[in-house]
Design an enzyme around this catalytic site. Structure first.
Site, PDB file in Angstrom:
ATOM      1  CG  ASP A  80     -13.303   6.758  -1.200  1.00 11.59           C
ATOM      2  OD1 ASP A  80     -13.412   6.737  -0.125  1.00 11.59           O
ATOM      3  OD2 ASP A  80     -12.401   6.748  -1.862  1.00 11.59           O
TER       4      ASP A  80
ATOM      5  NE  ARG B 262      -3.903   0.755   1.795  1.00 18.48           N
ATOM      6  CZ  ARG B 262      -5.210   0.881   2.488  1.00 18.48           C
ATOM      7  NH1 ARG B 262      -5.119   1.720   3.449  1.00 18.48           N
ATOM      8  NH2 ARG B 262      -6.240   0.170   1.989  1.00 18.48           N
TER       9      ARG B 262
HETATM   10  N1  NVA Z   1      -9.813   7.165  -1.477  1.00 16.00           N
HETATM   11  C1  NVA Z   1      -9.565   6.572  -0.235  1.00 16.00           C
HETATM   12  C2  NVA Z   1      -9.683   5.257  -0.177  1.00 16.00           C
HETATM   13  C3  NVA Z   1      -9.352   4.544   1.528  1.00 16.00           C
HETATM   14  C4  NVA Z   1      -9.663   2.986   1.687  1.00 16.00           C
HETATM   15  C5  NVA Z   1      -8.007   6.975  -0.032  1.00 16.00           C
HETATM   16  O1  NVA Z   1      -7.430   6.639  -0.947  1.00 16.00           O
HETATM   17  O2  NVA Z   1      -7.801   7.430   1.157  1.00 16.00           O
HETATM   18  N1   CP Z   2     -11.076   0.299   2.612  1.00 15.74           N
HETATM   19  C1   CP Z   2      -9.931   0.322   3.016  1.00 15.74           C
HETATM   20  O1   CP Z   2      -9.099  -0.212   2.122  1.00 15.74           O
HETATM   21  O2   CP Z   2      -9.903   0.389   4.258  1.00 15.74           O
HETATM   22  P1   CP Z   2      -8.474   0.600   5.030  1.00 15.74           P
HETATM   23  O3   CP Z   2      -7.674   1.959   4.743  1.00 15.74           O
HETATM   24  O4   CP Z   2      -8.931   0.375   6.736  1.00 15.74           O
HETATM   25  O5   CP Z   2      -7.360  -0.546   4.678  1.00 15.74           O
END
Ligand code: NVA
Ligand code: CP
Length: 302
Positions: free
Chosen positions: A217, A102
């Site tokens: 979102d 991530r």
């Molecule tokens: N669009 C959000 C999704 C979080 C799971 C982000 O990137 O923070």
């Molecule tokens: N939806 C999602 O990816 O949640 P987290 O940021 O908690 O992993």
């Protein structure tokens, strides 16, 4: 042989995506812990951003399957001190069976995949969040059956989630109605590639009309916290509230990847209301990712 990666939903064919969705539903319904196809296998999870669902679902999923997961943050590894990505990918992949990453830049995940000798999974980048779409699509299939031919309304930011919804529309053959404020549209190359699967609307109401699923979102994603105030103004007409759900089909569902900001992108009435499936959607991260891990790591058996 080159390993199979999951950097984007488009790394899968339509058939493979449907297979993973149905397999996730089967794994969810059969909770016996005696199926351990990944016994002794290790997943390295590199998190350069915060996470609740992604971390817990991958970690629990590996344990259910008889393996284990390592949580690695940039603070604890040489990645955070600038060790080149290609060196890190070669070294980490020489010791584990799968890597989940991530991070902010999508190219970090694709570079990792290029140099890794084991499958690399995108656990969210600024550009895409394909793991979340596995869970969202599983949730829709469970509640309503196949999504082919249905209409999904994306209301809000043309962000990583929106991009992965565009990819899902292409693979699963549904129509994505998008309503985003000017300046917050999804990447034009993704829209172009999706052709007839994506349609833009000027207002949230128009996008939601007769839709089968309404999705949104946060207005400011991770890394955009300093734009919060600016975005609250830009997005104020892009909230999913009862007016939006009322213009969608009577049996329309509401989804959100979470974490959510009640009173901003969605009202409490909607997210905590009868059409919302956000907690099934969150739980399905576990089942969908187990199906993904099985697909990537023991593909021949299924
Ligand atoms: N669009 C959000 C999704 C979080 C799971 C982000 O990137 O923070
Ligand atoms: N939806 C999602 O990816 O949640 P987290 O940021 O908690 O992993």
């Amino acid at each position: 042989m080159n390993p199979r990666h999951f950097t984007s939903l488009l790394d899968l064919s339509s058939d493979e995506l449907r297979h993973i969705i149905y397999r996730a539903i089967t794994l969810k319904n059969n909770r016996a812990r005696d199926y351990q196809p990944l016994k002794g296998q290790v997943l390295a999870m590199i998190f350069e951003k915060s996470s609740t669902r992604t971390r817990i679902s991958f970690e629990a999923g590996m344990v259910h399957f008889g393996g284990s997961a390592l949580f690695l943050s940039p603070r604890d590894t040489q990645l955070g001190r600038g060790e080149p990505l290609h060196d890190s990918a070669k070294v980490i992949s020489s010791m584990v069976d799968c890597i989940m990453l991530r991070t902010d830049k999508h190219e970090t995940v694709t570079t990792f995949a290029q140099y890794s000798s084991v499958p690399v999974i995108n656990g969210l980048t600024d550009q895409q969040h394909p793991c979340q779409l596995l869970a969202d699509m599983q949730t829709y299939f469970e509640c309503r059956g196949d999504i082919k031919g249905k209409t999904v309304a994306w209301i809000g930011d043309g962000n990583n989630m929106c991009h992965s919804y565009i990819h899902a529309a292409m693979l699963l053959d549904f129509t994505l109605h998008i309503a985003c404020p000017a300046g917050y549209q999804p990447l034009p190359e993704f829209v172009k590639a999706a052709g007839k699967h994506v349609k833009f609307f000027n207002t949230a109401l128009e996008a939601a009309k007769n839709s089968d699923l309404c999705v949104t979102d946060v207005w400011a994603s991770m890394g955009q916290e300093e734009e919060q105030k600016l975005r609250e103004i830009a997005f104020r007409d892009y909230q999913i509230n009862e007016n939006i759900m009322n213009i969608a089909k009577n049996d329309a569902l509401f989804m959100h990847c979470l974490p959510a900001h009640r009173g901003e992108e969605v009202t409490s009435e909607v997210i905590d209301g009868p059409q919302s499936v956000v907690f099934a959607e969150a739980e399905n991260r576990l089942h969908a990712q187990k199906a993904l891990l099985e697909f990537l790591l023991c593909k021949k058996e299924h």
